[in-house]
Design a protein around this motif. Sequence first.
Motif, PDB file in Angstrom:
ATOM      1  N   VAL A 441       0.640  -1.309  -0.405  1.00  0.00           N
ATOM      2  CA  VAL A 441       0.316   0.302   0.154  1.00  0.00           C
ATOM      3  C   VAL A 441       0.926   1.230   0.041  1.00  0.00           C
ATOM      4  O   VAL A 441       0.460   1.921  -0.222  1.00  0.00           O
ATOM      5  CB  VAL A 441      -1.008  -0.026   1.542  1.00  0.00           C
ATOM      6  N   GLU A 444       2.855   1.658  -3.612  1.00  0.00           N
ATOM      7  CA  GLU A 444       1.735   2.130  -4.399  1.00  0.00           C
ATOM      8  C   GLU A 444       1.425   3.461  -4.358  1.00  0.00           C
ATOM      9  O   GLU A 444       1.175   4.322  -4.902  1.00  0.00           O
ATOM     10  CB  GLU A 444       0.333   1.174  -4.364  1.00  0.00           C
ATOM     11  N   ARG A 445       0.959   3.895  -3.237  1.00  0.00           N
ATOM     12  CA  ARG A 445       0.587   5.558  -2.924  1.00  0.00           C
ATOM     13  C   ARG A 445       1.903   6.205  -2.984  1.00  0.00           C
ATOM     14  O   ARG A 445       1.970   7.368  -3.564  1.00  0.00           O
ATOM     15  CB  ARG A 445       0.818   5.987  -1.401  1.00  0.00           C
ATOM     16  N   ARG A 448       1.882   6.057  -7.655  1.00  0.00           N
ATOM     17  CA  ARG A 448       0.793   7.142  -7.772  1.00  0.00           C
ATOM     18  C   ARG A 448       0.665   8.542  -7.427  1.00  0.00           C
ATOM     19  O   ARG A 448       0.251   9.301  -7.958  1.00  0.00           O
ATOM     20  CB  ARG A 448      -0.264   6.307  -7.578  1.00  0.00           C
ATOM     21  N   THR A 450       0.106   8.826  -4.125  1.00  0.00           N
ATOM     22  CA  THR A 450      -1.080   9.931  -4.203  1.00  0.00           C
ATOM     23  C   THR A 450      -1.964   9.612  -2.690  1.00  0.00           C
ATOM     24  O   THR A 450      -1.456   8.267  -2.130  1.00  0.00           O
ATOM     25  CB  THR A 450      -2.516   8.937  -4.702  1.00  0.00           C
ATOM     26  N   TRP A 455      -5.808  13.273  -2.758  1.00  0.00           N
ATOM     27  CA  TRP A 455      -7.092  12.902  -3.138  1.00  0.00           C
ATOM     28  C   TRP A 455      -7.963  13.754  -2.746  1.00  0.00           C
ATOM     29  O   TRP A 455      -8.937  14.412  -3.828  1.00  0.00           O
ATOM     30  CB  TRP A 455      -7.482  11.452  -2.492  1.00  0.00           C
ATOM     31  N   GLU A 489     -11.717  -0.173   0.355  1.00  0.00           N
ATOM     32  CA  GLU A 489     -10.431  -0.131  -0.469  1.00  0.00           C
ATOM     33  C   GLU A 489      -9.072   1.562  -0.138  1.00  0.00           C
ATOM     34  O   GLU A 489      -9.500   2.563  -0.027  1.00  0.00           O
ATOM     35  CB  GLU A 489     -10.834  -0.064  -2.267  1.00  0.00           C
ATOM     36  N   HIS A 492      -4.534   4.994  -2.769  1.00  0.00           N
ATOM     37  CA  HIS A 492      -4.354   5.204  -3.757  1.00  0.00           C
ATOM     38  C   HIS A 492      -5.211   4.864  -4.347  1.00  0.00           C
ATOM     39  O   HIS A 492      -4.865   5.063  -6.136  1.00  0.00           O
ATOM     40  CB  HIS A 492      -3.306   4.794  -3.673  1.00  0.00           C
ATOM     41  N   THR A 493      -6.085   4.227  -4.392  1.00  0.00           N
ATOM     42  CA  THR A 493      -6.484   2.962  -5.748  1.00  0.00           C
ATOM     43  C   THR A 493      -8.093   4.138  -5.968  1.00  0.00           C
ATOM     44  O   THR A 493      -9.225   3.920  -6.675  1.00  0.00           O
ATOM     45  CB  THR A 493      -7.466   2.330  -5.381  1.00  0.00           C
ATOM     46  N   TRP A 494      -8.451   5.462  -4.726  1.00  0.00           N
ATOM     47  CA  TRP A 494     -10.004   6.289  -5.483  1.00  0.00           C
ATOM     48  C   TRP A 494     -10.150   6.918  -6.265  1.00  0.00           C
ATOM     49  O   TRP A 494      -8.551   7.371  -6.531  1.00  0.00           O
ATOM     50  CB  TRP A 494     -10.034   6.648  -3.898  1.00  0.00           C
TER      51      TRP A 494
END
Length: 505
Positions: A441, A444-445, A448, A450, A455, A489, A492-494
């Motif tokens: 997690v 990935e942040r 991206r 993010t 966000w 979720e 970073h997936t939002w």
Amino acid sequence: MGEKVVAGRFDLSDRQNYRDKLRRCLTGLERLLAEQRFDRPRNLMGLEIELNLVGADGMPRMLNGEVLERIASRDFQTELAMFNLEVNIAPHGLGGRVFDRLAEEIRTSLAYADRKAGELDAGIVMIGILPTLDRDDLVSSNLSDVDRYTLLNDQIVAARGEDFVLDIDGVERLTCTSKSIVPEAACTSVQLHLQVTPGRFADVWNAAQAVAGVQIAVGANSPFLFGRELWRESRPPLFQQSTDTRPPELQAQGVRPRTWFGERWISSAYDLFEENLRYFPALLPICDEEDPLEVLDEGGVPSLAELVLHNGTVYRWNRPVYGIADGVPHLRVENRVLPAGPTVTDVIANAVFYYGLVRALAEESRPVWTRLPFEAAAANFDAACRYGIDARMIWPRRGRHGGTVEVDAVSLVRDELLPLAEQGLAGWGIEPADRDLYLGVIEERCRRRTNGASWQAATFHRALEAGMSRDAALAATTRRYRELMHQGEPVHTWPVGLPEPVPLG
């Protein structure tokens, strides 16, 4: 003690008596350390999350007393203002699949609290600062109905002697005044506890200070206050300014603020408790009947009540904690850096990253704090609060040449700190499945660029571009955040922006 808290009045002699008692407590702590009376290594961690109550419109609801009555659990407590709650998760041993179990416990607790709040047309939101808060929400009449909050407010206001000034210059600038400390209640955080032996305390605290900026960079989630877009993590400047007992003259003299990063690396937990006595006057000079040195002479364990109380009124971002469990004293590092949210997965990922990283850094043969000036760690914290995941950090240069280098926070995390965190988690005995999921997690942040703050800001600006007013955009962003938070979720997936309205017919 309880009667005096209710009364809220102190004689002129109380402060001197309290100061004398604090010194006896400090001597007691010194003796406990010298006599090696503290708990053996137990690898215990704990977690607290501060929460916001909101209505279906995304606006704060002043209902914590009524909601707590319905929740009826000791795990939930009041916080400073009526729109705040706190949930406390029982201590867990670090090892195995502990983080998976923690995530499930927190999800269950929050879902239950949200259902109970729903009976009063409210809901739970985990977020660093609620974007829809207005200045009229953060007034003394909205303090929680608890004597210690009222007394603490009165004492800080009296010590300051004038209105508090909030002045935060970020993407936009906010300047306003407050007659109370209640703006502090806007700051809702996650507190991570780690029980450590006295011999390891300094290394763990120093490591936690060194990575505080990195924690904020990847975890920032507080970009708005009173309708203004400020820093990516606006809690630290807000917390410092809303509890600042120093009028401008004392600030100019270099008197330290009670919300404090610190100014040096330490060699013992004693250093921090001693600094707290040396630099900060008592706010709540309430004396217990126990004489800590007499208790020690009789072979007992003193509560050090005055030291614990005073320590709780100095708001370090990594705070030392003295406690007693099953009759045995222990020390904890309380990490207060992170904002709440956005989701349980994000909260646990932040915790996994922290616990892995501090263990690895604390065990390095050439510790980071011997190679990084303390002023650089403080500057990293400030830069991360301002710029979040886009911050640049000062960090020790790799290899033999020494010195420091400036690097993107995301590059530092991906190239150097995630492997260290993985190593630290192995030291704790964390199962690879937990380790890989939650460190993934964080990675990935970074990939991206993010986090919660980015966000929120991006979604707010999309709403403005769609023609919404600022207030409507903030409320819509908050409602969308709450919806996605409960879906669970990681942030970073939002998807950025608000969902398209569904056409009728």
